[in-house]
Design a protein around this motif. Structure first.
Motif, PDB file in Angstrom:
ATOM      1  N   UNK A  96       0.845  -1.179   0.000  1.00 18.06           N
ATOM      2  CA  UNK A  96       0.000   0.000   0.000  1.00 18.06           C
ATOM      3  C   UNK A  96       0.888   1.240   0.000  1.00 18.06           C
ATOM      4  N   UNK A  97       0.351   2.399  -0.341  1.00 18.75           N
ATOM      5  CA  UNK A  97       1.176   3.609  -0.406  1.00 18.75           C
ATOM      6  C   UNK A  97       1.808   3.960   0.936  1.00 18.75           C
ATOM      7  N   UNK A  98       3.010   4.509   0.868  1.00 20.50           N
ATOM      8  CA  UNK A  98       3.689   5.011   2.053  1.00 20.50           C
ATOM      9  C   UNK A  98       3.241   6.435   2.288  1.00 20.50           C
ATOM     10  N   UNK A  99       2.598   6.680   3.429  1.00 24.77           N
ATOM     11  CA  UNK A  99       2.120   8.008   3.798  1.00 24.77           C
ATOM     12  C   UNK A  99       2.439   8.243   5.264  1.00 24.77           C
ATOM     13  N   UNK A 100       2.721   9.494   5.596  1.00 23.64           N
ATOM     14  CA  UNK A 100       3.094   9.775   6.976  1.00 23.64           C
ATOM     15  C   UNK A 100       3.074  11.272   7.237  1.00 23.64           C
ATOM     16  N   UNK A 101       3.042  11.615   8.505  1.00 24.92           N
ATOM     17  CA  UNK A 101       3.310  12.974   8.956  1.00 24.92           C
ATOM     18  C   UNK A 101       4.305  12.867  10.096  1.00 24.92           C
ATOM     19  N   UNK A 102       5.458  13.490   9.962  1.00 26.79           N
ATOM     20  CA  UNK A 102       6.489  13.344  10.985  1.00 26.79           C
ATOM     21  C   UNK A 102       7.486  14.499  10.914  1.00 26.79           C
TER      22      UNK A 102
END
Length: 227
Positions: free
Chosen positions: A87-93
């Motif tokens: 699945x897509x790599x998504x993040x907030x960091x």
């Protein structure tokens, strides 16, 4: 503004120029192949990590090393989940560069497929939302166009969706919307309307919601009809 409180065509065009003009900044692309966990990033993403263009070859280990200690486990989990579930790599960091500068970033990812439409990885953008709007643009919004800005309810709705899904503040959400408007040459209001319409049809658990929203954000311009 008209007596009914609606924005006139001339006023709308003025607002579009103020809040949608200029050039997108602090955005760079990435590609991540699940097989072998191979990464590719643009010069802009390298700069977010404090590197000169071409100075390093990005790896999962290198990326994790630059994550804020409090965010590292979260990002490692997101990468592992992306590989395992394809699945897509998504993040907030937060990213801590070699220069010691801490930056807040949103990673907006979508599926990456091969010639046979098989999912082979994730591609998308790093968006640096550390700063706020340019001072002159902020002043224009606060001092000369407050009524027009408040009248644009659909933009506020789109900002609210971004704030909820990505856990960011209003200025950061507006920066993301403006980036997509500039990147796709789509009017800000039109893009916001499409995104709001799309997100109202969404459902699902948290991970699926984030993945689906990333896709809608990156493709909203493809589903609009300019007036």
């Amino acid at each position: 503004m008209t007596q009914s409180g609606e924005v006139s065509q001339d006023e709308a065009e003025t607002l579009e120029r103020v809040i949608g003009g200029g050039h997108a900044q602090n955005v760079g692309y990435f590609r991540f192949w699940f097989e072998g966990q191979r990464w590719e990033w643009s010069d802009e993403v390298a700069a977010m990590h404090g590197y000169a263009p071409g100075a390093v070859v990005p790896t999962t280990e290198l990326l994790l090393r630059h994550k804020h200690p409090e965010d590292r486990a979260h990002v490692a989990s997101a990468i592992a989940r992306a590989v395992e579930n394809r699945e897509p790599f998504s993040s907030r960091h937060r990213v801590v560069g070699v220069d010691g500068v801490e930056r807040h970033v949103i990673v907006v990812g979508d599926y990456m497929v091969d010639d046979e439409d098989a999912v082979v990885g994730s591609s998308g953008y790093y968006v640096d939302v550390t700063g706020t709007l340019a001072e002159q643009r902020r002043e224009a919004l606060d001092d000369t166009l407050p009524e027009l800005y408040r009248a644009r309810a659909v933009i506020e709705q789109a900002k609210g969706a971004l704030m909820l899904v990505y856990g960011i503040n209003a200025d950061q959400a507006f920066r993301v919307l403006t980036w997509r408007s500039q990147e796709t040459n789509t009017k800000l209001r039109t893009l916001a309307q499409r995104l709001v319409a799309d997100v109202t049809e969404m459902g699902g658990a948290a991970v699926e919601l984030r993945t689906g929203f990333d896709h809608l954000l990156l493709t909203a311009h493809e589903r609009v009809e300019e007036s």
